[in-house]
Design a protein around this motif. Structure first.
Motif, PDB file in Angstrom:
ATOM      1  N   ASP A 118     -52.880 -31.290  66.015  1.00  0.00           N
ATOM      2  CA  ASP A 118     -52.313 -30.012  66.469  1.00  0.00           C
ATOM      3  C   ASP A 118     -50.965 -30.283  67.110  1.00  0.00           C
ATOM      4  O   ASP A 118     -50.835 -31.211  67.913  1.00  0.00           O
ATOM      5  CB  ASP A 118     -53.202 -29.380  67.550  1.00  0.00           C
ATOM      6  N   TRP A 159     -57.130 -18.647  60.406  1.00  0.00           N
ATOM      7  CA  TRP A 159     -55.738 -18.821  60.860  1.00  0.00           C
ATOM      8  C   TRP A 159     -55.069 -17.462  60.754  1.00  0.00           C
ATOM      9  O   TRP A 159     -54.859 -16.941  59.666  1.00  0.00           O
ATOM     10  CB  TRP A 159     -55.000 -19.858  60.006  1.00  0.00           C
ATOM     11  N   LEU A 196     -54.035 -28.347  57.886  1.00  0.00           N
ATOM     12  CA  LEU A 196     -55.338 -28.464  57.227  1.00  0.00           C
ATOM     13  C   LEU A 196     -55.154 -29.107  55.862  1.00  0.00           C
ATOM     14  O   LEU A 196     -54.532 -28.523  54.979  1.00  0.00           O
ATOM     15  CB  LEU A 196     -55.952 -27.063  57.056  1.00  0.00           C
ATOM     16  N   ARG A 203     -59.045 -25.360  60.576  1.00  0.00           N
ATOM     17  CA  ARG A 203     -59.974 -26.489  60.510  1.00  0.00           C
ATOM     18  C   ARG A 203     -61.355 -26.065  60.985  1.00  0.00           C
ATOM     19  O   ARG A 203     -61.487 -25.139  61.756  1.00  0.00           O
ATOM     20  CB  ARG A 203     -59.463 -27.646  61.382  1.00  0.00           C
TER      21      ARG A 203
HETATM   22  C1  BTN Z   1     -55.959 -25.481  62.183  1.00  0.00           C
HETATM   23  O1  BTN Z   1     -57.109 -25.041  62.333  1.00  0.00           O
HETATM   24  O2  BTN Z   1     -55.302 -25.849  63.149  1.00  0.00           O
HETATM   25  C2  BTN Z   1     -55.340 -25.589  60.812  1.00  0.00           C
HETATM   26  C3  BTN Z   1     -54.625 -24.343  60.422  1.00  0.00           C
HETATM   27  C4  BTN Z   1     -53.947 -24.431  59.071  1.00  0.00           C
HETATM   28  C5  BTN Z   1     -53.312 -23.123  58.679  1.00  0.00           C
HETATM   29  C6  BTN Z   1     -52.498 -23.228  57.420  1.00  0.00           C
HETATM   30  S1  BTN Z   1     -51.545 -21.786  57.107  1.00  0.00           S
HETATM   31  C7  BTN Z   1     -51.154 -22.347  55.514  1.00  0.00           C
HETATM   32  C8  BTN Z   1     -52.404 -23.007  54.956  1.00  0.00           C
HETATM   33  N1  BTN Z   1     -53.249 -22.000  54.318  1.00  0.00           N
HETATM   34  C9  BTN Z   1     -54.391 -21.826  54.969  1.00  0.00           C
HETATM   35  O3  BTN Z   1     -55.272 -21.000  54.653  1.00  0.00           O
HETATM   36  N2  BTN Z   1     -54.448 -22.640  56.034  1.00  0.00           N
HETATM   37  C10 BTN Z   1     -53.278 -23.475  56.137  1.00  0.00           C
END
Ligand code: BTN
Length: 244
Positions: free
Chosen positions: A100, A47, A112, A42
């Protein structure tokens, strides 16, 4: 909703793949990658997505799509399904607003959701979920915030495919309830996983605010009611951090 999993060895980002192929993918297709070379978080964050038996996947949501004002709830609906999955494995999760999922106060899952818009009309969304299942301590230490993995908490390795099946079952049930009744239909679950945050002093950060206050309530539409020093406000997006 019928969920069908499509497996990939490595993608840059499952969200990106699902968005780029959105019109040729059916409702309920789950894009799963063993590893991602450019996993997205986010607010422009990364990630970390090594090949260590974690889950990185995105669900294509298009039919019977919720109203525009409910789009922000999609990740919150999914966070409840993740929390239920963790509980199934004997863990005690909490949800840190907006979505989260934490165990032992550390982040175990991030979500996300990205809307797909054509001519000002929402066509649907791609819901991305990154769940740390078997991440090593070494990798966890490279993450810029306190993070954990299911395997670390349970002191054993888990089968990510089994975790995925359980999570998708919970998601189907939660999402069906959300489609039928709106986010209010999941109110009891939402309160259960967020209630430990009530009364906590937090720093709120989004595009327009950076200030501290204490959490008064988690509203039934997924927003946050905060008592700032100068007023009581409703916060619609952003992040909260424990104010030390
Ligand atoms: C966050 O910032 O907390 C959200 C993270 C989301 C990660 C997931 S992994 C699968 C999907 N593909 C991505 O590139 N991001 C989400």
């Amino acid at each position: 909703m019928k969920l069908t999993v499509r497996r990939f060895e490595c993608l840059d980002s499952t969200n990106l793949y699902a968005r780029e192929n959105f019109y040729s993918l059916s409702n309920g297709v789950v894009i799963l990658a063993r590893t991602q070379s450019a996993g997205k978080g986010r607010r422009g964050r990364k990630w970390i997505s090594p090949d260590e038996g974690n889950l990185y996947f995105s669900i294509v949501l298009k039919d019977d799509f919720p109203h525009t004002e409910q789009v922000n709830n999609i990740t919150q609906v999914a966070s409840i399904a993740v929390a239920q999955t963790l509980e199934f494995y004997g863990l005690f999760p909490s949800i840190k607003w907006p979505n989260d999922v934490l165990v032992s106060g550390k982040k175990v899952c991030g979500l996300l959701s990205e809307s797909v818009i054509y001519r000002n009309q929402i066509q649907g969304a791609v819901l991305g979920i990154g769940l740390n299942v078997n991440m090593s301590l070494k990798t966890l230490k490279t993450i810029d915030q306190p993070a954990t993995a299911m395997g670390i908490e349970l002191k054993k390795n888990l089968d990510p495919e089994e975790v995925l099946a359980i999570l998708l079952n919970h998601f189907s049930v939660c999402y069906a309830c959300f489609q039928k009744k709106g986010f209010i239909g999941l109110k009891d679950h939402w309160i259960k996983y967020t209630k430990e945050w009530i009364g906590k002093k937090v720093r709120v950060e989004n595009e327009s605010i950076k200030k501290t206050g204490s959490i008064l309530a988690f509203n039934e539409n997924g927003t946050l009611k905060i008592n700032f020093d100068d007023n009581v406000s409703t916060v619609y997006d952003g992040d909260i951090y424990i104010d030390k």
